[in-house]
Design an enzyme around this catalytic site. Sequence first.
Site, PDB file in Angstrom:
ATOM      1  N   HIS A  34       0.819  -1.209   0.000  1.00 26.60           N
ATOM      2  CA  HIS A  34       0.000   0.000   0.000  1.00 26.60           C
ATOM      3  C   HIS A  34       0.860   1.269   0.000  1.00 26.60           C
ATOM      4  CE1 HIS A  34      -3.842   1.819   0.027  1.00 26.60           C
ATOM      5  NE2 HIS A  34      -4.467   0.916   0.751  1.00 26.60           N
ATOM      6  N   ALA A  35       2.112   1.156   0.371  1.00 27.26           N
ATOM      7  CA  ALA A  35       3.013   2.306   0.280  1.00 27.26           C
ATOM      8  C   ALA A  35       3.267   2.689  -1.166  1.00 27.26           C
ATOM      9  CB  ALA A  35       4.343   1.995   0.978  1.00 27.26           C
TER      10      ALA A  35
END
Length: 473
Positions: free
Chosen positions: A148-149
Amino acid sequence: MDRLSGLDASFLYLETPAQLMHVCAVMVLDQSTMPTPYTFADLMAHIDDSVHDVPAFTRKIRGVPMGLDHPVWVRDQQFDIERHVHRLAVPSPGGYRELMDLCAHLAALPLDRSRPLWEMWVIEGYRPDGPDGAAGDEKVVVFSKMHHATVDGVSGSNLISHLCSLEPDAPPLAPEEKPSPTRDPKRPELLARGVIGVATRPVTLFKVIGPSAELITKSIGRAREGTAMAAPFSAPRTSFNGTITAHRTIALADVDLDDIREIKKATGSTVNDVVLTLCGGALRSYLAERGELPESSLMATVPVSVRESSKRTQGANKVSALFTKLGTDIDDPLERLEMLAERNRNAKDHHNAISADALQDWAEFAAPRTFGLAVRTYANLRLAEKHPVVHNLVISNVPGPPVPLYFMGARIEALYPLGPVFHGAGLNITVMSNAGMVHVGAIACRESVPDGDALVQHFPGELERLRTAVAKR
């Protein structure tokens, strides 16, 4: 070299062995449309050719000394496609249940942070169950994982376009990007950047406090008028609102997009209103079957893209969120839809009054070591079970392609997105439209939701109930 935004970096800090922060997708492919017969070696070579100049696929994280600032992205000079694309076969007999068990196992494995934060598992031998229970034609399945980064819902969909085309033998849809920077910063440079970031943080904080205080005042006014979005910490407790483990369960379902659009048109609601109504109905039926249906409504966090309104140019994640009651305390599906449509209008108005960059601005103050320690302490002390429930689950609605797409020449028959689950909210439902269908992907902590199919199997029935109620009114 690019610095991660505070919001992007927060997904790194939130990660623990049980709370993994990658997003996944299950793509079911029809390899018969490929210009040349399918082989794993050719597929991997095509993927390598498509991603080797795309920064999101070839960069890795590098930490700042002493955790003074958020990490930076640097190009992986040893990028090797064989470390990211893997080959597996579905265990015999190769049906839906075996595929779900395999995908759940893969979803529970962390990504290697020493490399670019993505993987694809090419799964062969899948024979989907036919209407009569017999196995159908063999399909290839691609199970993808990206941290998700690196992506949010919209940017993740855009990244898939680097590998897809409108025709089996056409080039990918996305334009070529410039290669990511090759310079790897030295430790003194990173240290200096960290010191500067710490020194300027009070000034940034001063700029954020004023608008935030004004927002709180306006939110109190909305609450008094009854036009505010649902308030966190007011959700009832369910079996999936506690401390999660590292085990996962995955379940998939399909509903017709045209049916949803017909309901939307007939009721003056939105597609998202209808989707949330189906989710509320499915959750109501699931909990009622288990004797766990609360008297008050479940509440979901719904991520909202602010990509169009954000003033920030950096960062992969450009999202905010709103809270909404799902009407699980309402049996009539049309009444639930009408309630949700009204509440969602209020929630959207409330959300629009909040700066598109508010979440990103505050995330800049997430201290790497302090934030990570706090998350681990929260999990170890099982605090999610001791305070009021913040929200019950996350529900995402990601717009997908309106026409068929081809992944390396193979037609995408279905594309099921899967988001992360959190301590305190061990269930995530994500839906995505694709060529006239809406694909529902549910992922959960296995101890909290041992049988995800018992939940998603209600989506087609809830859609039919809603259609019938709309037709009778």
